[in-house]
Design an enzyme around this catalytic site. Structure first.
Site, short mmCIF file in Angstrom:
data_model
loop_
_atom_site.label_atom_id
_atom_site.label_comp_id
_atom_site.label_asym_id
_atom_site.label_seq_id
_atom_site.Cartn_x
_atom_site.Cartn_y
_atom_site.Cartn_z
N GLU A 108 19.93 21.79 9.17
CA GLU A 108 20.54 21.73 10.53
C GLU A 108 19.62 21.14 11.62
O GLU A 108 18.42 21.09 11.33
CB GLU A 108 20.75 23.33 10.79
CG GLU A 108 21.46 24.15 10.03
CD GLU A 108 22.11 25.51 10.54
OE1 GLU A 108 23.10 25.82 10.41
OE2 GLU A 108 21.36 26.36 10.90
N ASP A 144 20.66 27.68 19.74
CA ASP A 144 20.02 26.34 19.73
C ASP A 144 19.95 25.55 21.12
O ASP A 144 21.23 25.75 21.76
CB ASP A 144 20.74 25.23 18.93
CG ASP A 144 21.17 25.91 17.38
OD1 ASP A 144 20.95 26.94 17.18
OD2 ASP A 144 21.84 24.77 16.79
C1 FRU Z 1 21.85 26.37 13.98
C2 FRU Z 1 23.60 26.18 14.18
C3 FRU Z 1 23.89 24.64 14.14
C4 FRU Z 1 25.15 24.67 14.76
C5 FRU Z 1 24.95 26.03 15.56
C6 FRU Z 1 26.24 26.80 15.98
O1 FRU Z 1 21.33 27.38 14.59
O2 FRU Z 1 23.86 26.81 12.97
O3 FRU Z 1 23.88 24.02 12.86
O4 FRU Z 1 25.66 23.57 15.12
O5 FRU Z 1 23.97 26.74 15.43
O6 FRU Z 1 26.06 27.76 17.25
#
Ligand code: FRU
Length: 486
Positions: free
Chosen positions: A206, A24
């Site tokens: 998310e 992300d």
């Molecule tokens: C989304 C996610 C988020 C988390 C991160 C962990 O892709 O699963 O919810 O904070 O990636 O790397």
């Protein structure tokens, strides 16, 4: 160096780290002429692991310079996704002697608690920078928002809510969004929840985002909620809702999910802080379904091009639009235009395009609504097909024969997206990098982002139509690499 630039499938105008794993985008903030992009990063390998915040900066969102890692895991855990704000009024008190702090609000994920106390693993914490984002100090009072007993409790996106002079945090909480508020970024009060009776629930929610846009002089709040799995073309994707927000509650105009991007590869996208009325989003150009398996062993993952978000009305219904930022025009190279071209069968653009790099922008407008496709191909017999199908009124990207597809059984598929526009003509912009295409149809109403891994660079280009299509203008623009050595 040039070896990185020359790696097979290395994106040329999308940010990807020189080495290892990215997911992300995090903490995106514009400050003093610099765009900061932080990102979920695993510096020790090309698969996901203990998360850090990697850091890259740019003056134009097109040419990026990788910076030292901003945040490392600590005794409270890994550094998961989150946001950053410019604390102009120094509400946090982190500023000293009149300094303006940049404050990052992120999720601490404590792997040590995963087995015994899963409902305490994730909490929200702060770090601040007093040198314009170069170095970061974690707040000694972390976590600032301990876990109330929810297994998935993460990805805080914080913005200033001027009418009530407070910070608002939009947080992903299982398959809901919870809003919190704070006067100082340190003390948080729960305001409300959204999602029990709205949206798609095929997976965990998310990386949410909440921001206003203006339509005909009226303020419309956009709530983006990423979901994994449960996307329209499998795996992870971004849904959104439009509605009102009063500083406490979000009231959606409609409880139905709308999709920001129907392709398979735009996930966890969030917007920059501190860009005024301009709302610009960058997503992670991959999908949890196969992100770990893509055939780029030296690094894995990239970001989408930055997109300006807007609103468009179709039959009294409002939709979010995404269009590539104008800063990308800095990459424009040689261009040619064809006018009033009728294609029945196929039209080969290869000679005119002389496309040895695979990087281009294609803009096309039709005279009426008809079937057509744009085909990227190569000598290895790979084909990536991007098109419009009139009988179903859908756009599609078919990557089933695009090259390496065997690394995951669902990768080599055909993805579809409804055409939302009711205009009597089709217009589109297609951005092609060596390993991705981004389709912006009907002024950004229908968007599809897909990655692909051809056996050889795609250096042939065709427009095809079995039924015949009349094109009013087709403009092909070669794009330069943004990775060129300084
Ligand atoms: C989304 C996610 C988020 C988390 C991160 C962990 O892709 O699963 O919810 O904070 O990636 O790397």
């Amino acid at each position: 160096g040039s070896t990185v630039l020359a790696q097979t499938h290395r994106p040329q105008f999308h940010f990807s780290p020189k080495a290892h794993w990215i997911n992300d985008p995090n903490g995106m903030v514009y400050y003093k002429g610099i765009y900061h992009l932080f990102y979920q990063y695993h510096p020790a390998s090309s698969v996901w692991g203990p998360m850090h915040w990697g850091h890259t900066t740019s003056k134009d969102m097109v040419h990026w310079q990788e910076q030292p890692i901003a945040l490392y895991p600590d005794s409270l855990g890994y550094i998961f996704s989150g946001s950053a704000v410019v604390d102009v009024n120094n509400t946090s008190g982190f500023g000293k002697n009149g300094q303006t702090p940049l404050v990052a609000i992120f999720t601490h994920h404590n792997p040590k608690l995963e087995k015994q106390k899963p409902e305490q693993v994730q909490s929200q914490s702060l770090a601040y920078s007093l040198d314009e984002g170069k170095t970061w100090t974690k707040y000694a009072g972390n976590p600032v928002l301990p876990n109330p007993g929810i297994t998935d409790f993460r990805d805080p996106k914080v913005r200033w809510f001027e009418p009530q002079k407070k910070w608002v945090m939009t947080l992903a909480t299982k398959d809901r969004v919870t809003f919190y508020s704070s006067p100082n970024l340190k003390n948080w009060t729960k305001e409300s929840e959204f999602g029990s009776d709205a949206g798609a629930h095929g997976g965990v929610w998310e990386c949410p985002d909440l921001f206003p846009l203006t339509h005909n002089g009226k303020k419309v709040w956009v709530l983006i909620v990423n979901i994994n799995p449960g996307g329209p073309n499998k795996g992870s994707a971004a849904q959104y809702f439009l509605g009102d927000f009063d500083g406490k509650m979000f009231k959606a105009y409609s409880k139905e999910t709308k999709w920001m991007d129907f392709g398979a590869d735009n996930y966890a996208g969030v917007t920059f802080a501190n860009t005024g009325d301009r709302v610009t989003l960058i997503g992670w150009m991959s999908n949890w379904q196969y992100a770990r398996d893509v055939p780029t062993p030296n690094w894995r993952g990239a970001t989408t091009v930055p997109r300006d978000l807007g609103l468009q009305e179709v039959d009294k219904e409002l939709y979010l639009t995404s269009t590539p930022v104008k800063e990308l025009n800095a990459l424009d190279g040689q261009r040619f235009s064809l006018k009033n071209l009728t294609v029945k069968g196929q039209y080969d653009l290869t000679a005119k395009a002389n496309n040895e790099t695979g990087l281009f922008k294609l803009e096309l407008a039709t005279k009426s609504i008809a079937d057509f496709s744009i085909v990227l191909a190569n000598e290895a017999g790979n084909e990536l097909v991007i098109g419009y199908d009139k009988s179903t009124n859908t756009y599609y990207i078919d990557r089933s024969r695009s090259g390496k597809v065997e690394f995951e059984k669902g990768f080599g598929e055909r993805h579809t997206a409804p055409r939302l526009s009711t205009d009597a003509t089709i217009s589109l912009t297609l951005l092609a990098d060596v390993a991705s295409v981004e389709l912006f149809a009907d002024k950004g109403l229908t968007v599809m982002t897909d990655i692909f891994f051809p056996d050889k660079p795609m250096n042939k280009l065709f427009v095809k139509s079995a039924t015949g299509v009349s094109i009013t203008t087709l403009t092909y623009t070669k794009l330069k690499s943004a990775l060129a050595e300084k």
